[in-house]
Each structure stands twice: as C-alpha cells, then as structure tokens.
Write a protein that holds these residues in place. Structure first.
Motif, PDB file in Angstrom:
ATOM      1  N   TRP A 251       0.867  -1.173   0.000  1.00  0.00           N
ATOM      2  CA  TRP A 251       0.000   0.000   0.000  1.00  0.00           C
ATOM      3  C   TRP A 251       0.909   1.229   0.000  1.00  0.00           C
ATOM      4  O   TRP A 251       1.931   1.244   0.713  1.00  0.00           O
ATOM      5  N   VAL A 252       0.515   2.222  -0.751  1.00  0.00           N
ATOM      6  CA  VAL A 252       1.302   3.458  -0.804  1.00  0.00           C
ATOM      7  C   VAL A 252       0.407   4.621  -0.385  1.00  0.00           C
ATOM      8  O   VAL A 252      -0.701   4.785  -0.916  1.00  0.00           O
ATOM      9  N   ALA A 253       0.888   5.405   0.575  1.00  0.00           N
ATOM     10  CA  ALA A 253       0.155   6.612   1.002  1.00  0.00           C
ATOM     11  C   ALA A 253       1.179   7.708   1.257  1.00  0.00           C
ATOM     12  O   ALA A 253       2.026   7.582   2.143  1.00  0.00           O
ATOM     13  N   TYR A 254       1.115   8.738   0.442  1.00  0.00           N
ATOM     14  CA  TYR A 254       2.051   9.861   0.529  1.00  0.00           C
ATOM     15  C   TYR A 254       3.496   9.334   0.436  1.00  0.00           C
ATOM     16  O   TYR A 254       3.817   8.645  -0.520  1.00  0.00           O
ATOM     17  N   ASP A 255       4.326   9.615   1.467  1.00  0.00           N
ATOM     18  CA  ASP A 255       5.727   9.167   1.357  1.00  0.00           C
ATOM     19  C   ASP A 255       5.995   7.880   2.145  1.00  0.00           C
ATOM     20  O   ASP A 255       7.111   7.591   2.503  1.00  0.00           O
ATOM     21  N   GLN A 256       4.913   7.113   2.397  1.00  0.00           N
ATOM     22  CA  GLN A 256       5.058   5.850   3.138  1.00  0.00           C
ATOM     23  C   GLN A 256       4.511   4.691   2.308  1.00  0.00           C
ATOM     24  O   GLN A 256       3.493   4.864   1.623  1.00  0.00           O
TER      25      GLN A 256
END
Ligand SMILES: CC(C)(COP(=O)(O)OP(=O)(O)OC[C@H]1O[C@@H](n2cnc3c(N)ncnc32)[C@H](O)[C@@H]1OP(=O)(O)O)[C@@H](O)C(=O)NCCC(=O)NCCS
Length: 162
Positions: free
Chosen positions: A67-72
């Motif tokens: 999962w990708v969310a913003y810079d994480q």
C-alpha cells in the motif's frame, strides 16, 4: 508494464484474472490465508495498492504487494510457491516494489512479519529492512508476535542490486 526476467519469466501487475491462482497460493503458503474477497478488494479495487506477480511459463509462481500513502509504503504480502523458493525470486519482487515506491516518492517502507519466520527476516534484512519494534500477539491464528520491520533509505536506492 511487464518486466522480462528470462525467456520464460516476467514480472507484471496482478489483476482480476489472477485472483484464483493467488487464492490457491495463499492457502499453500500461509497459516492464515487471505480470503478471496480480501484479495479482490485489495488487488483489484484498492487504488492505493500495487500488486505484482512473477509469471513463469504462463503460471504465477510468486506475488507481492504494498500500500502506498504519501511518502510511506507498507508491504502487505509476499509469497513464492514452494518449488520456486531460494532462487532469488522473493528478493527480485521486493526489489521491484522498492523501485516502484522510490519512483512514487516514498521515503520509508514498513512490513510485519512473524517472529518465527526466519527465511523472511533474512531476505528483508539483506534488502535493508531492520526490526523497529515488536507487535505483541499480532497474528489471530496462533497469537504469535510480529516484528515491525522498516526501511528508511528508499530514496537512496541502497540495497538494490539493479
Ligand atoms: C520468504 C519467501 C518469500 C522468500 O522467498 P525466496 O524467493 O525463497 O527468497 P530468496 O531466494 O530471494 O532468498 C533471499 C535470501 O533470504 C534468505 N532465505 C530465504 N529462504 C530461506 C530459508 N528457507 N532459510 C534461510 N534463509 C532463507 C537467504 O538469506 C536468501 O539468500 P541466499 O539464498 O543467497 O542465501 C518464501 O520463503 C515464502 O514465500 N515463504 C512463505 C510466505 C512468507 O513467509 N512470506 C513472508 C510474509 S512476511
């Protein structure tokens, strides 16, 4: 986009047509496999998820996702079918996810892994993940603890062979 590994192997995004194979591999590889509904909702319907598989001779032999969310980014799963293990395929798929995360501007990646899963610890360690903390009784099937592993140097490209 597909990435060619050898004459008979490619890495490509997973889609709805792969759900049946992934469901069988979940049952083969995990004591608490994801259900078909969970696989569809994450692999097919979740816009923040990225899933890739290695296809060998027209058969998916390994897959991994995050999962990708913003810079994480958070690695949700990886599995290599039993007969294809210890050939570098798991490493290749995680490297591919790291490269994808890097290109999306991700700074750090995390994952949870059973404390007893020594093969996975070793693989992640070689790729620059370190144990950040312990999540007590994280797994519902047997109450096992999880290690939270992190990689903070995603943008540096360190730990990647390609
Ligand atoms: C963990 C898993 C994905 C590793 O995939 P793989 O393709 O066999 O891994 P690789 O061949 O890339 O191995 C990379 C390194 O990990 C370590 N490793 C992998 N399997 C190992 C094993 N059985 N015993 C000890 N170390 C192992 C080794 O250091 C290996 O490097 P080496 O072969 O040069 O010694 C695979 O064993 C698997 O699918 N397991 C079941 C599902 C699972 O546990 N997923 C992880 C959930 S967090």
């Amino acid at each position: 986009m597909s990435r060619k590994i050898s004459d008979e192997s490619i890495i490509r995004p997973l889609g709805i047509g792969d759900i049946g194979t992934v469901e069988l591999m979940e049952q083969e590889c995990f004591s608490a496999p994801w259900s078909r509904d969970s696989l569809i909702s994450d692999i097919v319907l979740n816009p923040n998820a990225r899933y890739i598989g290695m296809e060998k001779g027209n058969r998916i032999v390994a897959y991994a996702g995050m999962w990708v969310a913003y810079d994480q980014a958070h690695i949700t799963n990886i599995a290599v079918t039993t007969g294809e293990r210890r050939k570098g395929i798991g490493t290749l798929l995680i490297e591919r996810l790291i490269q994808m995360a890097r290109s999306l501007g991700v700074a750090s990646m995390t994952l949870e892994v059973r404390v007893s899963n020594l093969p996975a610890h070793a693989m992640y360690g070689k790729l620059g993940f370190y144990i950040a903390s312990v999540r007590k009784k994280y797994y519902f099937d047997n109450g096992e603890d999880a290690y939270l592993m992190c990689k903070d140097d995603v943008q540096s490209g360190q730990g990647l062979s390609t």
